[in-house]
Motif scaffolding. Sequence first.
Motif, short mmCIF file in Angstrom:
data_model
loop_
_atom_site.label_atom_id
_atom_site.label_comp_id
_atom_site.label_asym_id
_atom_site.label_seq_id
_atom_site.Cartn_x
_atom_site.Cartn_y
_atom_site.Cartn_z
N ASN A 1 61.75 17.93 -7.47
CA ASN A 1 60.88 18.64 -8.41
C ASN A 1 61.58 18.76 -9.75
N ALA A 2 60.85 19.13 -10.76
CA ALA A 2 61.42 19.25 -12.11
C ALA A 2 60.86 20.50 -12.78
N PRO B 1 61.15 23.71 -15.09
CA PRO B 1 61.99 24.18 -16.19
C PRO B 1 62.41 25.65 -16.06
N THR B 2 61.56 26.47 -15.42
CA THR B 2 61.90 27.89 -15.27
C THR B 2 61.61 28.34 -13.85
N LEU B 3 62.22 29.44 -13.47
CA LEU B 3 62.01 30.00 -12.14
C LEU B 3 60.54 30.39 -11.95
N ALA B 4 59.88 30.79 -13.02
CA ALA B 4 58.47 31.17 -12.94
C ALA B 4 57.59 29.99 -12.54
N ASP B 5 58.06 28.78 -12.76
CA ASP B 5 57.29 27.58 -12.41
C ASP B 5 57.39 27.22 -10.93
N VAL B 6 58.42 27.72 -10.26
CA VAL B 6 58.68 27.35 -8.87
C VAL B 6 57.72 28.11 -7.95
N PRO B 7 56.96 27.40 -7.12
CA PRO B 7 56.02 28.09 -6.23
C PRO B 7 56.73 28.80 -5.09
N ALA B 8 56.09 29.82 -4.54
CA ALA B 8 56.63 30.53 -3.37
C ALA B 8 56.34 29.76 -2.09
N ALA C 1 66.60 25.47 0.45
CA ALA C 1 68.01 25.72 0.80
C ALA C 1 68.64 24.53 1.49
N CYS C 2 67.86 23.85 2.34
CA CYS C 2 68.38 22.72 3.12
C CYS C 2 68.25 21.39 2.40
N GLY C 3 67.78 21.42 1.16
CA GLY C 3 67.74 20.21 0.37
C GLY C 3 66.63 19.23 0.71
N LEU C 4 65.68 19.64 1.54
CA LEU C 4 64.53 18.76 1.76
C LEU C 4 63.71 18.69 0.47
N ILE C 5 63.82 19.75 -0.32
CA ILE C 5 63.19 19.82 -1.63
C ILE C 5 64.27 20.22 -2.62
N ASN C 6 64.41 19.47 -3.70
CA ASN C 6 65.39 19.82 -4.73
C ASN C 6 64.68 20.64 -5.80
N ASP C 7 64.89 21.95 -5.76
CA ASP C 7 64.25 22.86 -6.71
C ASP C 7 65.25 23.49 -7.68
N HIS C 8 66.43 22.87 -7.85
CA HIS C 8 67.29 23.32 -8.93
C HIS C 8 66.53 23.08 -10.23
N LEU C 9 66.61 24.04 -11.14
CA LEU C 9 65.88 23.92 -12.40
C LEU C 9 66.39 22.74 -13.22
N THR C 10 65.55 22.25 -14.11
CA THR C 10 65.89 21.04 -14.87
C THR C 10 67.18 21.19 -15.69
N GLY C 11 67.50 22.39 -16.11
CA GLY C 11 68.72 22.59 -16.90
C GLY C 11 69.97 22.85 -16.07
N CYS C 12 69.82 22.87 -14.76
CA CYS C 12 70.95 23.20 -13.87
C CYS C 12 71.76 21.96 -13.54
N GLU D 1 71.17 17.35 -10.54
CA GLU D 1 71.54 15.94 -10.41
C GLU D 1 72.53 15.72 -9.28
N VAL D 2 73.41 16.68 -9.05
CA VAL D 2 74.36 16.57 -7.93
C VAL D 2 73.58 16.46 -6.62
N CYS D 3 72.65 17.38 -6.41
CA CYS D 3 71.87 17.37 -5.16
C CYS D 3 70.98 16.13 -5.07
N ALA D 4 70.43 15.71 -6.18
CA ALA D 4 69.59 14.49 -6.17
C ALA D 4 70.39 13.29 -5.70
N GLY D 5 71.65 13.24 -6.07
CA GLY D 5 72.52 12.12 -5.68
C GLY D 5 72.97 12.16 -4.25
N LEU D 6 72.78 13.29 -3.57
CA LEU D 6 73.25 13.43 -2.18
C LEU D 6 72.21 13.03 -1.16
N GLY D 7 70.97 12.84 -1.57
CA GLY D 7 69.91 12.46 -0.62
C GLY D 7 70.15 11.10 -0.03
#
Length: 195
Positions: A132-133, A135-142, A173-184, A188-194
């Motif tokens: 996912n991409a 930009p803010t925590l408010a954009d991340v769905p529950a 948390a388990c990285g099935l979904i990468n929800d680190h914010l775009t500025g974090c 990219e670290v987690c994206a590279g580990l898949g």
Amino acid sequence: MQADETSGRCGWAGSEPIYVAYHDTEWGVPEYDSRALWEKLILDGFQAGLSWITILKKRDNFRAAFEGFDPNVIAGWGEAEVLRLLQDEGIIRHRGKIEATIVNARAWQKVEQRVGFDRFMWDYVGGTPLQNAWPTLADVPAKTALSEQVSKDLKKEGFKFCGPTIVYAWMQACGLINDHLTGCPQREVCAGLGR
């Protein structure tokens, strides 16, 4: 809340060392170990109604009380173990969540034997973390349509304390979904580990 302006990390990580370390080394890192996936699902279930940092601070106590979260051990537990755990001040003493852990251990065994719990879960994302991409925590769905489906399927398998919001947090948390914010930087670290 956006990424932290000084570190760039997701703002939810704050500045408390245990939370920062969790964010920087665990959250969003793809987890492929079947038992570890189960442990994290159980902990996310215990977190329901509480803050995640409460669970993080008690995680070592949980691991000791629950025999290293070995589902093959826990599956054989009964009322005696429930009563013992209800007396353990180092964990969250909630009968429903403790009993659900035992039920979930038995459900895990069935899925593990049939297809492998790890494969069962990773098949939902085609074996590769969703990127996912936000930009803010408010954009991340529950929760999402996917977490609703996974929750429904887990319940069909006999799991408890696995509603769509818990499942979404667990998948993050388990990285099935990468929800680190775009500025974090961890995005990219987690994206590279898949795989």
